[in-house]
Design an enzyme around this catalytic site. Sequence first.
Site, PDB file in Angstrom:
ATOM      1  N   GLY A 117       0.836  -1.208   0.000  1.00 36.43           N
ATOM      2  CA  GLY A 117       0.000   0.000   0.000  1.00 36.43           C
ATOM      3  C   GLY A 117       0.865   1.250   0.000  1.00 36.43           C
ATOM      4  O   GLY A 117       1.868   1.305   0.702  1.00 36.43           O
ATOM      5  N   ARG A 176      13.067  10.725  -3.321  1.00 43.04           N
ATOM      6  CA  ARG A 176      13.871  11.924  -3.611  1.00 43.04           C
ATOM      7  C   ARG A 176      15.191  11.896  -2.848  1.00 43.04           C
ATOM      8  O   ARG A 176      16.269  12.176  -3.406  1.00 43.04           O
ATOM      9  CB  ARG A 176      13.046  13.162  -3.231  1.00 43.04           C
ATOM     10  CG  ARG A 176      13.793  14.481  -3.214  1.00 43.04           C
ATOM     11  CD  ARG A 176      12.816  15.574  -2.785  1.00 43.04           C
ATOM     12  NE  ARG A 176      13.447  16.873  -2.669  1.00 43.04           N
ATOM     13  CZ  ARG A 176      14.033  17.317  -1.556  1.00 43.04           C
ATOM     14  NH1 ARG A 176      14.096  16.545  -0.483  1.00 43.04           N
ATOM     15  NH2 ARG A 176      14.549  18.532  -1.527  1.00 43.04           N
ATOM     16  N   ALA A 177      15.107  11.546  -1.559  1.00 46.51           N
ATOM     17  CA  ALA A 177      16.321  11.529  -0.733  1.00 46.51           C
ATOM     18  C   ALA A 177      17.304  10.475  -1.255  1.00 46.51           C
ATOM     19  O   ALA A 177      18.515  10.704  -1.297  1.00 46.51           O
ATOM     20  CB  ALA A 177      15.945  11.238   0.722  1.00 46.51           C
ATOM     21  N   ARG A 213       1.095  -5.137  -5.403  1.00 49.18           N
ATOM     22  CA  ARG A 213       1.343  -6.333  -4.592  1.00 49.18           C
ATOM     23  C   ARG A 213       1.566  -7.452  -5.605  1.00 49.18           C
ATOM     24  O   ARG A 213       0.759  -7.647  -6.504  1.00 49.18           O
ATOM     25  CB  ARG A 213       0.138  -6.624  -3.696  1.00 49.18           C
ATOM     26  CG  ARG A 213      -0.084  -5.511  -2.664  1.00 49.18           C
ATOM     27  CD  ARG A 213      -1.123  -5.903  -1.620  1.00 49.18           C
ATOM     28  NE  ARG A 213      -1.129  -4.938  -0.529  1.00 49.18           N
ATOM     29  CZ  ARG A 213      -1.946  -3.894  -0.447  1.00 49.18           C
ATOM     30  NH1 ARG A 213      -2.837  -3.671  -1.383  1.00 49.18           N
ATOM     31  NH2 ARG A 213      -1.884  -3.059   0.575  1.00 49.18           N
ATOM     32  N   ASP A 259       5.721  -5.094   6.049  1.00 50.57           N
ATOM     33  CA  ASP A 259       6.430  -6.343   6.365  1.00 50.57           C
ATOM     34  C   ASP A 259       6.422  -7.342   5.205  1.00 50.57           C
ATOM     35  O   ASP A 259       7.375  -8.100   5.043  1.00 50.57           O
ATOM     36  CB  ASP A 259       5.916  -6.963   7.667  1.00 50.57           C
ATOM     37  CG  ASP A 259       4.588  -7.656   7.492  1.00 50.57           C
ATOM     38  OD1 ASP A 259       3.762  -7.139   6.724  1.00 50.57           O
ATOM     39  OD2 ASP A 259       4.383  -8.711   8.128  1.00 50.57           O
ATOM     40  N   THR A 315       4.290   2.596   5.610  1.00 51.77           N
ATOM     41  CA  THR A 315       2.901   2.126   5.715  1.00 51.77           C
ATOM     42  C   THR A 315       2.141   3.061   6.638  1.00 51.77           C
ATOM     43  O   THR A 315       2.673   3.470   7.680  1.00 51.77           O
ATOM     44  CB  THR A 315       2.801   0.680   6.264  1.00 51.77           C
ATOM     45  OG1 THR A 315       1.464   0.466   6.757  1.00 51.77           O
ATOM     46  CG2 THR A 315       3.771   0.388   7.383  1.00 51.77           C
ATOM     47  N   ASP A 328      -0.161   2.279   8.476  1.00 59.22           N
ATOM     48  CA  ASP A 328      -0.672   1.551   9.650  1.00 59.22           C
ATOM     49  C   ASP A 328       0.264   1.581  10.863  1.00 59.22           C
ATOM     50  O   ASP A 328      -0.145   1.227  11.961  1.00 59.22           O
ATOM     51  CB  ASP A 328      -0.955   0.093   9.279  1.00 59.22           C
ATOM     52  CG  ASP A 328      -2.156  -0.032   8.350  1.00 59.22           C
ATOM     53  OD1 ASP A 328      -2.939   0.930   8.260  1.00 59.22           O
ATOM     54  OD2 ASP A 328      -2.294  -1.085   7.705  1.00 59.22           O
ATOM     55  N   ASP A 367       2.494  -0.418  11.757  1.00 70.48           N
ATOM     56  CA  ASP A 367       2.499  -1.719  12.442  1.00 70.48           C
ATOM     57  C   ASP A 367       3.774  -2.506  12.140  1.00 70.48           C
ATOM     58  O   ASP A 367       3.735  -3.673  11.756  1.00 70.48           O
ATOM     59  CB  ASP A 367       1.258  -2.537  12.041  1.00 70.48           C
ATOM     60  CG  ASP A 367       1.139  -2.734  10.545  1.00 70.48           C
ATOM     61  OD1 ASP A 367       1.861  -2.044   9.794  1.00 70.48           O
ATOM     62  OD2 ASP A 367       0.341  -3.586  10.131  1.00 70.48           O
ATOM     63  N   ARG A 425     -17.668  15.613  14.089  1.00 73.19           N
ATOM     64  CA  ARG A 425     -18.175  16.041  15.407  1.00 73.19           C
ATOM     65  C   ARG A 425     -19.032  17.307  15.282  1.00 73.19           C
ATOM     66  O   ARG A 425     -20.034  17.457  15.986  1.00 73.19           O
ATOM     67  CB  ARG A 425     -17.048  16.241  16.419  1.00 73.19           C
ATOM     68  CG  ARG A 425     -17.589  16.392  17.838  1.00 73.19           C
ATOM     69  CD  ARG A 425     -16.516  16.441  18.894  1.00 73.19           C
ATOM     70  NE  ARG A 425     -15.978  15.162  19.272  1.00 73.19           N
ATOM     71  CZ  ARG A 425     -16.591  14.283  20.076  1.00 73.19           C
ATOM     72  NH1 ARG A 425     -17.796  14.521  20.543  1.00 73.19           N
ATOM     73  NH2 ARG A 425     -15.992  13.154  20.397  1.00 73.19           N
ATOM     74  N   GLY A 428      -6.807   0.211   8.924  1.00 74.23           N
ATOM     75  CA  GLY A 428      -6.027  -0.609   9.849  1.00 74.23           C
ATOM     76  C   GLY A 428      -6.569  -2.026   9.843  1.00 74.23           C
ATOM     77  O   GLY A 428      -7.428  -2.368  10.645  1.00 74.23           O
ATOM     78  N   ARG A 429      -6.085  -2.803   8.862  1.00 73.07           N
ATOM     79  CA  ARG A 429      -6.598  -4.167   8.721  1.00 73.07           C
ATOM     80  C   ARG A 429      -6.138  -5.042   9.891  1.00 73.07           C
ATOM     81  O   ARG A 429      -6.879  -5.838  10.402  1.00 73.07           O
ATOM     82  CB  ARG A 429      -6.113  -4.747   7.385  1.00 73.07           C
ATOM     83  CG  ARG A 429      -6.767  -6.048   7.015  1.00 73.07           C
ATOM     84  CD  ARG A 429      -6.579  -6.391   5.563  1.00 73.07           C
ATOM     85  NE  ARG A 429      -5.288  -5.974   5.042  1.00 73.07           N
ATOM     86  CZ  ARG A 429      -5.051  -5.735   3.752  1.00 73.07           C
ATOM     87  NH1 ARG A 429      -6.012  -5.846   2.882  1.00 73.07           N
ATOM     88  NH2 ARG A 429      -3.843  -5.395   3.347  1.00 73.07           N
ATOM     89  N   GLY A 431     -11.154  13.191  20.897  1.00 75.62           N
ATOM     90  CA  GLY A 431     -12.036  13.025  22.056  1.00 75.62           C
ATOM     91  C   GLY A 431     -13.134  11.995  21.833  1.00 75.62           C
ATOM     92  O   GLY A 431     -14.248  12.125  22.359  1.00 75.62           O
ATOM     93  N   LYS A 435     -25.733  13.394  27.808  1.00 72.17           N
ATOM     94  CA  LYS A 435     -24.605  13.449  26.863  1.00 72.17           C
ATOM     95  C   LYS A 435     -25.094  12.735  25.617  1.00 72.17           C
ATOM     96  O   LYS A 435     -25.129  11.505  25.552  1.00 72.17           O
ATOM     97  CB  LYS A 435     -23.379  12.755  27.463  1.00 72.17           C
ATOM     98  CG  LYS A 435     -22.163  12.737  26.571  1.00 72.17           C
ATOM     99  CD  LYS A 435     -20.961  12.178  27.340  1.00 72.17           C
ATOM    100  CE  LYS A 435     -19.774  11.813  26.479  1.00 72.17           C
ATOM    101  NZ  LYS A 435     -19.265  12.803  25.564  1.00 72.17           N
TER     102      LYS A 435
END
Length: 327
Positions: free
Chosen positions: A14, A24-25, A75, A106, A129, A131, A133, A158, A174-175, A189, A217
Amino acid sequence: MSKVKNIAVLTSGGDAPGMNAAIRAIVRTGNYFQLNVYGVMYGYRGLINGEIMKMDSRSVANIIQRGGTILKTARCKEFFGYEGRQRAYEQLKKYQIDGLIVIGGDGTFKGALTFSKEFDIPCIGLPGTIDKDIDGTDFTIGFDTAVNTAVRAIDKIRDTAEAHDRLFIVEVMGRDAGYIALHSGIATGAEHVLLPERPTKIQDIINELQANERRKKLVNIIVVAEGDESGGANEVARAIKEQLPHFDTRVCILGHIQRGGSPTCMDRVIASRLGYAAVQALMEGKHHNCMIGIVNNQLHYTPLEKAVKARQGIDPEWFQMIRILAS
Ligand code: F6P
């Protein structure tokens, strides 16, 4: 004396905002030290098919601020097979490429590790990534941008939730990992955050929503990671509506907007540091077959076999904090 003369870079899996800053770097650092730098299109698929082009400083002009990846990504199942990797190696030989930098997650690192062992090509991995992770780094290229995109979106949600006294269930990416949900939930919040790393009892949430209603609330936001075992935002909404049909409930799935957009300053800086360090590592013949990350603001080198998906749990204290701060 540099240990390598011709290096290549690819992006795989992804895409993540900041990948362009890393490319670029790499190109500019390589060129500065008089290396030939090649860009491989479409990740490992392009390596197998020989979609390889020489890059120079001008070919990476005006990309540091752009999301996506100019090298495109894919992939590639073929690379999991020996034959595919053999073809990829033929391509590297053709261009006399003696060092490879892969930017991804990974899955990308696993491919690089097998490849480097079989064909003795030094590989360096950079964590890219949204994620976050990956073990062995405090940050991954793209996370900061993605989580800030989610925060901006939830802030807007909100506003409208507040106007209508509504319950919103917001699904973020976030699989397998809940970092985007966790961080965006805290920053906006949110009343609840649901993550794959922690089992959720929907009944507890329902009980709390009722308690919130009793104390007037009426606006609640639940942030759900797409990989949460509850089945995602639609499923959570369905379960809540069953017991609380009078709640004015809406679902918003943020989806791939989290993957795009101009990288934040932080992602640009991380990507620049990692890209620069990757070329240095290849030139010095050090840290081959490592992923370079950042831990405590220092470069950190993790062998590719250890740079797998992070599986660490999330401190339960954080969830207690979320509930207290959203009360
Ligand atoms: O980049 C990681 C990730 O965003 C996951 O959180 C998500 O599940 C996956 O990619 C989706 O990727 P794609 O739609 O490209 O298959």
